[in-house]
Design a protein around this motif. Structure first.
Motif, PDB file in Angstrom:
ATOM      1  N   GLU F   5      38.588  44.484  46.145  1.00  0.00           N
ATOM      2  CA  GLU F   5      39.938  43.977  46.074  1.00  0.00           C
ATOM      3  C   GLU F   5      40.041  42.672  46.876  1.00  0.00           C
ATOM      4  O   GLU F   5      39.672  42.606  48.043  1.00  0.00           O
ATOM      5  CB  GLU F   5      40.898  45.005  46.680  1.00  0.00           C
ATOM      6  N   ILE F 174      50.831  36.268  42.982  1.00  0.00           N
ATOM      7  CA  ILE F 174      50.325  37.632  42.848  1.00  0.00           C
ATOM      8  C   ILE F 174      49.471  37.689  41.591  1.00  0.00           C
ATOM      9  O   ILE F 174      49.954  37.379  40.496  1.00  0.00           O
ATOM     10  CB  ILE F 174      51.487  38.639  42.762  1.00  0.00           C
ATOM     11  N   GLY F 176      46.818  40.170  39.583  1.00  0.00           N
ATOM     12  CA  GLY F 176      46.282  41.536  39.512  1.00  0.00           C
ATOM     13  C   GLY F 176      46.854  42.419  40.599  1.00  0.00           C
ATOM     14  O   GLY F 176      46.152  43.277  41.146  1.00  0.00           O
ATOM     15  N   GLY F 177      48.111  42.147  40.967  1.00  0.00           N
ATOM     16  CA  GLY F 177      48.776  42.959  41.973  1.00  0.00           C
ATOM     17  C   GLY F 177      48.486  42.546  43.398  1.00  0.00           C
ATOM     18  O   GLY F 177      49.062  43.087  44.338  1.00  0.00           O
ATOM     19  N   GLU F 192      51.109  36.836  38.045  1.00  0.00           N
ATOM     20  CA  GLU F 192      52.370  37.459  37.617  1.00  0.00           C
ATOM     21  C   GLU F 192      53.542  36.746  38.291  1.00  0.00           C
ATOM     22  O   GLU F 192      54.614  36.638  37.726  1.00  0.00           O
ATOM     23  CB  GLU F 192      52.433  38.938  38.040  1.00  0.00           C
ATOM     24  N   GLU F 215      56.347  40.049  35.079  1.00  0.00           N
ATOM     25  CA  GLU F 215      57.322  40.983  35.626  1.00  0.00           C
ATOM     26  C   GLU F 215      58.152  40.344  36.742  1.00  0.00           C
ATOM     27  O   GLU F 215      57.611  39.552  37.528  1.00  0.00           O
ATOM     28  CB  GLU F 215      56.572  42.161  36.268  1.00  0.00           C
ATOM     29  N   PHE F 217      59.693  40.200  40.436  1.00  0.00           N
ATOM     30  CA  PHE F 217      58.984  40.646  41.644  1.00  0.00           C
ATOM     31  C   PHE F 217      59.969  41.266  42.638  1.00  0.00           C
ATOM     32  O   PHE F 217      61.149  40.920  42.684  1.00  0.00           O
ATOM     33  CB  PHE F 217      58.182  39.503  42.278  1.00  0.00           C
ATOM     34  N   GLU F 221      57.121  42.131  47.747  1.00  0.00           N
ATOM     35  CA  GLU F 221      56.138  41.179  47.239  1.00  0.00           C
ATOM     36  C   GLU F 221      56.487  39.772  47.735  1.00  0.00           C
ATOM     37  O   GLU F 221      55.630  39.009  48.190  1.00  0.00           O
ATOM     38  CB  GLU F 221      56.111  41.208  45.711  1.00  0.00           C
TER      39      GLU F 221
END
Lengths: 248, 248, 248, 248, 248, 248
Positions: F5, F174, F176-177, F192, F215, F217, F221
């Motif tokens: 990650e 952000i 991939g999260g 995103e 999406e 946020f 975030e």
């Protein structure tokens, strides 16, 4: 401002919106149309649906949503030149048109919309601060009506839901050290920090645009502005739902 | 059309105007402002007063009056491109802006106005035929209010009367061989001859613009169109006077 | 002007045209070309034929005719800026180009023309009033030659007659209270009322554009101007026929 | 081309100019005006004198001379778009306008001209190769007349001679391996090398612009082209003098 | 300048180039890219390859090469306006872009290139005279790299050689009566005659553009300038070959 | 992305900037100039000082700072059209130019600057994400050098300090999260949420512009992105100080 801290020139409290009015069906031609007012700010929003999409999107099976913002020359206190007469669009107009388009695209499922295009025109008839946030809030309602129209005309396939959520916007700012919601023009020009926030109905953010007009702003100030904006957007969301709940 | 000759799609007789509404004071910023409707045609007219005149007129002691006309992109049945986006003003827009300016200058005494400028902005919010004639008729009322304002602010010298008369305008045309007053869009597109007539309150002509859309037209046809237009303008003149008779 | 009422600066009577000259074949490239003069006003008119029509007319089986008018920078007493250098076309140019196009389309049977386009370019080499009326009158002759060319090249089907009539134009105006035919520049700038009239050869009207430059004008004045214009156009019609009667 | 080497499509020898005609006084408005033809190439040149100079030159005591070149849309075999309609001036037009201006400034004493401006407008009425060289050659004559006018009007101080020499221009090129003088359009498009040469009356160079259209060219080819150009310019110089020798 | 005739402000002899540096691979995106400097003049040249050709060339089997030149606003001693902000490209920019394009097309075999397009962008980062000649010289190297790339990607058919030669360019001029090679800005502004010469590697000419800035120039002066230019281009040709001889 | 990650395509950790290089004195003409790189993103920033201010600010005793941003056509992976060629500036360019100007004005005391203007030109030579943040960061250094120059030339009064702080900018997003600092192009297009943050050296905010690309946020975030941005700007602030600490 020790005693009456937060009492504003028009008598509002710091966290109070101006009166919001949303009139649907203001145009007999457009597939969706709204005259929205945030106090003395009045924006006429139309949503125009056409079959097909811009060339770069053809064959994708996906639709498109875009927006154009403009101020009538005498929507402001002093008459401004028409951009058509000057022969070019100014930076501010470009910036706001792009913001409105992005904000509405955030709640669209392009696959569900299919290869249809919706153009939102937001023309400011009278300006008193917050024209871009009123435009987004009104354009959402016009868009919702336009999509209902497209569904009724079978331009959108049965069972598809192109709208994935709701979206509204509000301005916040720090004036005389106090965080205020929904600035009118007089407050806007004296604000130390000015922020426009676009939220979905579930309280998440689509856009956050904060600018220090004078002093840079601290993290805590940013936080209190965001708090105000979230509550303001929730109220606007309710106003949008109420407007859409009635028959056209 | 033997039997019901002259019965129009909206039920009017050939010599009947559409309902006319004139709302003054529609803008909190402009010195004069009117929302005028001729049936479903709605035009928002503002009059903006500034001290001073264009460079070529400086030092003349005379004022200036000019006009700009524009249609919102979705004022029509199909959305049109914004002229600001295209980067240039089309021929039709230019032509109508010039017509409105000339029509209003016909009732202005520039010496009495002094070195002040009035700009009339006529923005079509919804179009259904006759937008230029509604614009002239509405702009006159906005101009009258703006001049009253200028007198109250002493921009116009005491005792001077910049307005020398009243002016209104109406369209006439021949549809299916029948001369009609105040054409709606549906009639306009099928008219063989189309004419716009601008009259002063005393029944004289400021502009006469007749165009054969199909067959050329004969002298008698021209005469019957002018007869209709003169009666139509007299009614509009009355509507203007009624609107101006109330307090703002 | 009691005694010599109607004696004009150039010695003409009120109802007299300036000398008209029409020279055909002035360009070796264009399908039709004319140098026309109304006194000192000289306009160079070319008619360009191309197969095909603009996109919006494709597949209709119908042709198209359009016009562009322009003044050379020093066609006037004082040099004007080039519109190409300013980067945009002025309102007056747009207005006149549209007028010329409409006037010529009034005598065209588009079905008979078939999917061909004729562009009329009217460039003013020297201006002395009446440039738009000279342009229409000259452009008609260039158009007639271009259509003969198209027939000879079989672009127009055998037996089809795209020209349904003839068209010419003249200016009239009221100067010092006297109605005059074919105003030169000096008369034009002092006219109280100015009118351009486009007639077909059978004396009917294609366009009537009257403007009060000073005082509004009365119905009788309008009538006497139309009388003058009709006789003027009849003379121009004869001059066109004479020009076209000779071999190229 | 062994036998009739140098016999050209129009029967000229390699070193022969096309017939040159220079008509002065073609405009009643301009201070100098010329219709010049090099064979079928016809350019209308006007010289416009105004008192004063552009801002960047004010107070210098020196004058300014500039030029604008343009082609009428149907001056060519196929109609071209108007640059005013496209809204911008093309590179070729810019380039030629600049060349004409530089060429004429080469024979101007700006101090002697005083703070006056002469604008040369060169509008191509019919094109058949060599439009820029015809424009320079004609513009010189218009300029000479304009300066005489300015002297007669005392805009130029007594005894001052703003013109310091004469200037003319001609094209040369290599076609089928043969150096040719004054190319017509048909020769121009097939030329391997194309050169425009601007000379003063004493045989010196103001501009030399040679371009290899196909193969690069050798020093000897360049030399033979320059030889041809110098003799051509001498003939044009004589034609200019002859034209100016007559009374206007 | 009797004694040290030809000793220049920067110490060079009349026939000496400024230091030339050619850095390849300056961009990670472009198919060919070069930062070239002639002394303090620095030009960034990129070559962009795309499959396909402009519409007017489609189906011909031939490729196309074109160029765009621009100066960064502060590449010069005083900041100039951006052409994008002014909304139009100036005449000088147009002229130089066209010159660069023509110069490079002179060494291209369009059949061998196939239906591919190469666009050369020449952006002046710092200007000190000779920007167009540095641009041509650098663009050639970028073009050579781009063509190698196209060959490696099989966009160009096996065995085909789109480049038929090499090309470089240099300015020459007469300053204080002395012919000089490769003028820096200070020399350029005082030059009586200024010439840009584009040569192929075998010493032939692609372009010769000489301009008298003050006095017209004589044939012998032209000859000595051409002599200088030919030797200068030979040196530049060597520098280009050296740069291309190393691995990227 | 369970195990690695935060390991990014170029091996960076989520909170790691790309290598930053700041070269001062890159132009011999500009009063301040910097070539800045954030990884493969390279922006050339010049600061141009002129005495005097725009008209609307004359006589105020206050200076002005503004900026223009542009991308070279081949700074990107695919060549883009030049805005000068298209004849208008796009919305994105306008938006970024305005952002840069506002960001730098946040650290200027206009009174101390006096009636002088500084224009920052930020031209992207190579783009790989983060061009606007690199531009702001580099422009600050160019501005600091330009102001030192103005002080040394006495354009700024003795003892006055026009710079009130430092300013730098960085992008966060952000992907991939995972919240990442300083996105390269590949990360940027898949983000995103995308945010640009401009901070002063004391860690306060000048601009915060966050956009949901996919999406909406959530508040947390937003908070983690702001945390990253603040640490990134602190590092950039150190790099700016280091660059300015050396002699030019």
């Amino acid at each position: 401002m020790p005693e009456n801290e937060g009492v504003r020139t028009d008598g509002r409290t710091p966290g109070q919106l101006r009166p919001v009015h949303i009139e649907r069906g203001w145009s007999k031609h457009a597939e969706g149309s709204v005259l929205i007012s945030f106090g003395d700010t009045k924006v006429f929003c139309t949503a125009s649906v056409t079959e097909g999409v811009p060339r770069w999107r053809k064959g994708s099976g996906e639709g498109w949503v875009t927006a154009e913002y403009s101020m009538l020359p005498r929507s402001t206190n002093t008459r401004g030149d028409r951009e058509a007469v000057r022969g070019k669009i100014g930076g501010r107009t470009h910036e706001i048109s792009r913001l409105i388009g992005r904000s509405l695209r955030a709640v669209i499922d392009f696959k569900a919309l299919g290869e249809n295009t919706v153009v939102l025109d937001c023309d400011v008839l009278q300006a008193d601060g917050g024209t871009r946030t009123a435009a987004i809030t009104g354009a959402y309602v016009a868009l919702a009506d336009a999509i209902s129209w497209a569904q009724s005309k079978k331009l959108v396939k049965h069972g598809r839901k192109p709208l994935t959520g709701t979206v509204s916007a509000v301005s916040v700012g720090i004036v005389g050290g106090v965080p205020l919601l929904d600035l009118c023009y007089e407050e806007d020009v004296t604000a130390e920090t000015d922020m426009n926030v676009v939220c979905t109905g579930d309280g998440r953010f689509v856009e956050v645009q904060g600018t220090a007009e004078g002093e840079p702003f601290a993290r805590e100030e940013l936080n209190s502005l965001l708090d105000l904006a979230v509550t303001g957007c929730a109220e606007l969301d309710a106003a949008q739902r109420a407007a859409l709940a009635t028959a056209l």
